[in-house]
Design a protein around this motif. Structure first.
Motif, PDB file in Angstrom:
ATOM      1  N   THR A 201       0.715  -1.711   0.387  1.00 45.42           N
ATOM      2  CA  THR A 201      -0.155   0.119   0.281  1.00 45.42           C
ATOM      3  C   THR A 201       1.027   1.127  -0.170  1.00 45.42           C
ATOM      4  OG1 THR A 201      -1.571  -0.929   0.970  1.00 45.42           O
ATOM      5  CG2 THR A 201      -1.742   1.345   1.147  1.00 45.42           C
ATOM      6  N   LEU A 202       0.607   2.132  -0.497  1.00 45.68           N
ATOM      7  CA  LEU A 202       0.920   3.674  -1.268  1.00 45.68           C
ATOM      8  C   LEU A 202      -0.005   4.715  -0.444  1.00 45.68           C
ATOM      9  CD1 LEU A 202       3.677   5.117  -1.900  1.00 45.68           C
ATOM     10  CD2 LEU A 202       2.544   5.331  -3.689  1.00 45.68           C
ATOM     11  N   PHE A 203       0.792   5.088   0.420  1.00 43.53           N
ATOM     12  CA  PHE A 203      -0.092   6.528   0.981  1.00 43.53           C
ATOM     13  C   PHE A 203       0.121   7.723   0.341  1.00 43.53           C
ATOM     14  CE2 PHE A 203      -0.916   3.397   4.156  1.00 43.53           C
ATOM     15  CZ  PHE A 203      -1.888   3.648   4.525  1.00 43.53           C
ATOM     16  N   TYR A 204      -0.701   8.851   0.122  1.00 48.36           N
ATOM     17  CA  TYR A 204      -0.317   9.610  -0.985  1.00 48.36           C
ATOM     18  C   TYR A 204       0.079  10.470  -0.481  1.00 48.36           C
ATOM     19  CZ  TYR A 204      -1.291  13.729  -3.454  1.00 48.36           C
ATOM     20  OH  TYR A 204      -1.032  13.977  -4.717  1.00 48.36           O
ATOM     21  N   ASP A 205       1.278  11.250  -0.631  1.00 47.07           N
ATOM     22  CA  ASP A 205       2.146  12.052   0.006  1.00 47.07           C
ATOM     23  C   ASP A 205       3.064  13.176  -1.638  1.00 47.07           C
ATOM     24  OD1 ASP A 205       4.241  13.576   1.652  1.00 47.07           O
ATOM     25  OD2 ASP A 205       5.447  11.957   2.343  1.00 47.07           O
ATOM     26  N   PRO A 206       2.049  14.045  -1.623  1.00 48.58           N
ATOM     27  CA  PRO A 206       2.708  15.071  -1.953  1.00 48.58           C
ATOM     28  C   PRO A 206       4.645  14.501  -2.239  1.00 48.58           C
ATOM     29  CG  PRO A 206       1.082  16.530  -0.877  1.00 48.58           C
ATOM     30  CD  PRO A 206       1.741  14.469  -0.125  1.00 48.58           C
ATOM     31  N   ALA A 207       4.951  14.736  -1.548  1.00 43.00           N
ATOM     32  CA  ALA A 207       6.002  14.839  -1.691  1.00 43.00           C
ATOM     33  C   ALA A 207       7.051  13.237  -2.295  1.00 43.00           C
ATOM     34  CB  ALA A 207       7.163  15.147  -0.737  1.00 43.00           C
ATOM     35  N   ARG A 208       6.202  12.255  -1.768  1.00 43.91           N
ATOM     36  CA  ARG A 208       6.363  11.085  -2.725  1.00 43.91           C
ATOM     37  C   ARG A 208       5.604  11.181  -4.128  1.00 43.91           C
ATOM     38  NH1 ARG A 208       5.911   5.753  -4.980  1.00 43.91           N
ATOM     39  NH2 ARG A 208       7.479   4.518  -3.494  1.00 43.91           N
ATOM     40  N   PRO A 209       5.646  10.946  -5.056  1.00 44.12           N
ATOM     41  CA  PRO A 209       4.624  11.116  -6.528  1.00 44.12           C
ATOM     42  C   PRO A 209       5.189   9.496  -6.632  1.00 44.12           C
ATOM     43  CG  PRO A 209       6.773  12.492  -7.274  1.00 44.12           C
ATOM     44  CD  PRO A 209       6.818  12.344  -5.610  1.00 44.12           C
ATOM     45  N   LEU A 210       3.872   8.645  -7.491  1.00 48.74           N
ATOM     46  CA  LEU A 210       4.076   7.403  -7.987  1.00 48.74           C
ATOM     47  C   LEU A 210       5.791   7.185  -8.550  1.00 48.74           C
ATOM     48  CD1 LEU A 210       0.760   6.686  -9.632  1.00 48.74           C
ATOM     49  CD2 LEU A 210       1.759   5.907  -7.376  1.00 48.74           C
ATOM     50  N   SER A 211       6.114   6.441  -8.581  1.00 52.72           N
ATOM     51  CA  SER A 211       7.207   5.587  -9.924  1.00 52.72           C
ATOM     52  C   SER A 211       6.929   4.216 -10.242  1.00 52.72           C
ATOM     53  CB  SER A 211       8.147   5.750  -8.545  1.00 52.72           C
ATOM     54  OG  SER A 211       8.694   4.561  -7.795  1.00 52.72           O
ATOM     55  N   TRP A 212       7.177   4.446 -11.257  1.00 55.93           N
ATOM     56  CA  TRP A 212       6.960   2.836 -12.069  1.00 55.93           C
ATOM     57  C   TRP A 212       7.291   1.903 -10.927  1.00 55.93           C
ATOM     58  CZ3 TRP A 212       3.305   2.889 -14.720  1.00 55.93           C
ATOM     59  CH2 TRP A 212       3.947   4.521 -16.207  1.00 55.93           C
ATOM     60  N   THR A 213       8.033   2.029  -9.779  1.00 49.34           N
ATOM     61  CA  THR A 213       8.199   0.280  -9.037  1.00 49.34           C
ATOM     62  C   THR A 213       7.301   0.630  -8.235  1.00 49.34           C
ATOM     63  OG1 THR A 213       9.673   2.405  -7.134  1.00 49.34           O
ATOM     64  CG2 THR A 213      11.040   1.216  -8.601  1.00 49.34           C
ATOM     65  N   ASP A 214       6.160   0.901  -8.596  1.00 48.52           N
ATOM     66  CA  ASP A 214       4.916   1.202  -7.423  1.00 48.52           C
ATOM     67  C   ASP A 214       3.818  -0.364  -8.334  1.00 48.52           C
ATOM     68  OD1 ASP A 214       6.182   2.834  -5.528  1.00 48.52           O
ATOM     69  OD2 ASP A 214       5.384   4.722  -6.093  1.00 48.52           O
ATOM     70  N   PHE A 215       4.097   0.357  -9.339  1.00 46.01           N
ATOM     71  CA  PHE A 215       3.425  -1.005 -10.526  1.00 46.01           C
ATOM     72  C   PHE A 215       3.712  -2.293 -10.924  1.00 46.01           C
ATOM     73  CE2 PHE A 215       2.677   3.529 -10.927  1.00 46.01           C
ATOM     74  CZ  PHE A 215       1.614   3.742 -11.849  1.00 46.01           C
ATOM     75  N   THR A 216       3.995  -3.355  -9.391  1.00 44.69           N
ATOM     76  CA  THR A 216       3.529  -4.529  -9.203  1.00 44.69           C
ATOM     77  C   THR A 216       3.057  -5.897  -9.777  1.00 44.69           C
ATOM     78  OG1 THR A 216       3.300  -5.022  -7.070  1.00 44.69           O
ATOM     79  CG2 THR A 216       5.381  -4.225  -7.678  1.00 44.69           C
ATOM     80  N   GLY A 217       1.978  -4.877 -10.498  1.00 46.36           N
ATOM     81  CA  GLY A 217       0.802  -6.243 -10.997  1.00 46.36           C
ATOM     82  C   GLY A 217       1.285  -6.375 -12.112  1.00 46.36           C
ATOM     83  N   GLN A 218       0.893  -7.570 -12.489  1.00 48.15           N
ATOM     84  CA  GLN A 218       0.782  -8.655 -13.780  1.00 48.15           C
ATOM     85  C   GLN A 218       0.270  -7.595 -14.986  1.00 48.15           C
ATOM     86  OE1 GLN A 218       2.472 -10.752 -13.085  1.00 48.15           O
ATOM     87  NE2 GLN A 218       2.907 -11.744 -15.901  1.00 48.15           N
ATOM     88  N   PRO A 219       1.162  -7.142 -15.865  1.00 49.16           N
ATOM     89  CA  PRO A 219       0.158  -6.185 -16.770  1.00 49.16           C
ATOM     90  C   PRO A 219      -0.241  -7.380 -17.918  1.00 49.16           C
ATOM     91  CG  PRO A 219       2.802  -6.773 -16.707  1.00 49.16           C
ATOM     92  CD  PRO A 219       2.715  -7.525 -16.025  1.00 49.16           C
ATOM     93  N   ARG A 220      -1.394  -6.239 -17.804  1.00 49.98           N
ATOM     94  CA  ARG A 220      -2.996  -6.816 -18.270  1.00 49.98           C
ATOM     95  C   ARG A 220      -2.547  -6.867 -20.247  1.00 49.98           C
ATOM     96  NH1 ARG A 220      -3.492  -6.796 -14.330  1.00 49.98           N
ATOM     97  NH2 ARG A 220      -5.283  -5.961 -12.525  1.00 49.98           N
TER      98      ARG A 220
END
Length: 357
Positions: A201-220
């Motif tokens: 779980t990534l909680f929203y933090d303006p100082a910590r935007p999304l990165s591609w490492t947060d996308f760990t699911g299997q691609p559709r």
């Protein structure tokens, strides 16, 4: 003969003549600024029988005796004269007289033995108009008195009723610190969860935007989208009563589930990541509006939890609508001009709410 008839007449009065009502004298209340004032007294004794059954001066029989003015009026006046002025009282209570009875029987040495029983209920109408039964008071006393002196009866009544007021004051002093029924307001406070304490779980933090490492699911399988993120939000409340106010601490959680978020091969571009970040930003904006709707004026003591739940459901619907609108207008991020319009709109709202500078 005349003296005999007079004596007989007096004896008849003692046996059958009505006795004077009991007089309830005021007594000083030991608290200068009580938390309560008596708004009304209701006599709820079944059938409203006489309050006392007292022996006559001859001890030949008991006779019914009431309080001067009647039970409701006498108790109302007793409260008004015994308690300080009610201007600063937080709770205006109604006293319901469930039981109040004095019963006497003959005792040795021309004495009357009496038993007093008192049971009162204290009700309060809260700020939302709902009647709340706060507590009940039970008391009693036994006494003996000369047949010609009823002072002890009136004193016993006075002290037992005053004891009821003392009991209510002590009960309120304790309850106002912890009993939600005594609350007169709800005061919410909000905190956003930003600590990254959960692996998935990534909680929203303006100082910590999304990165591609947060996308760990299997691609559709190959489709119209290069990536997908699945944000959501929740809240968790912790109420506590502080001096008659429900202090409602709410943790707001705007999050992304990493294992449900995926990116297609060769699609890890800054442009695509920005599109997914904006999905996350939209949820944060929805939650900020939810927070502002949950104001002290909108939350009632009785229904604050259900009001929050309703606002949450409305905000969840708003979130889903915005997400769909965003994807439709940007065509999943493939329309660069539309994407830029949404970027500007979202940035402006984030700044307007003070989320980012």
């Amino acid at each position: 003969m005349l003296a005999f008839l007079f004596t007989l007449f007096v004896s008849w009065l003692n046996l059958w003549g009505p006795q004077k009502p009991l007089v309830l004298q005021p007594a000083p209340f030991p608290v200068a600024r009580p938390l309560f004032a008596v708004a009304a007294v209701r006599d709820e004794r079944p059938g409203r029988p006489p309050l006392a059954w007292l022996l006559t001066s001859t001890a030949a029989t008991v006779q019914p005796v009431d309080l001067q003015g009647g039970t409701e009026t006498a108790l109302q006046q007793f409260a008004a004269r015994s308690l300080p002025q009610p201007t600063a009282a937080r709770y205006r209570v109604t006293i319901r007289v469930l039981e109040c009875r004095v019963q006497e029987v003959p005792a040795a040495n021309r004495q009357a033995a009496g038993q007093l029983t008192v049971r009162l209920a204290f009700d309060w109408q809260n700020v939302e108009g709902r009647t709340v039964t706060l507590t009940e008071y039970r008391s009693g006393a036994r006494y003996q008195r000369p047949l010609t002196d009823r002072t002890v009866v009136e004193t016993a009544l006075q002290q037992n009723l005053l004891g009821g007021f003392r009991y209510l004051q002590q009960w309120l002093e304790q309850g106002v610190r912890q009993d939600a029924r005594l609350a007169t307001a709800v005061r919410p406070s909000f905190r956003y969860e930003t600590r990254q304490t959960e692996a998935d779980t990534l909680f929203y933090d303006p100082a910590r935007p999304l990165s591609w490492t947060d996308f760990t699911g299997q691609p559709r399988p190959k489709g119209r989208y290069a990536a997908a993120v699945f944000p959501g939000f929740a809240y968790q409340g912790r109420p506590r009563v502080v001096n008659g106010t429900i202090e409602l601490e709410l943790w707001l959680k705007v999050f992304v589930v990493r294992s449900s978020s995926w990116v297609a091969p060769d699609q890890r571009t800054a442009y695509n990541l920005n599109h997914e970040q904006r999905h996350f930003d939209l949820v944060r904006l929805v939650v900020e509006r939810f927070r502002r709707k949950a104001s002290p004026d909108s939350l009632t003591v009785e229904d604050y939890n259900s009001i929050l739940q309703l606002q949450y459901l409305k905000s969840f619907t708003e979130m889903n609508h915005l997400q769909d609108q965003y994807d439709q207008e940007t065509h999943g991020g493939t329309d660069a001009a539309a994407q830029e319009r949404w970027n500007r709109r979202i940035d402006a709202e984030l700044r307007g709410y003070g989320i980012v500078r």
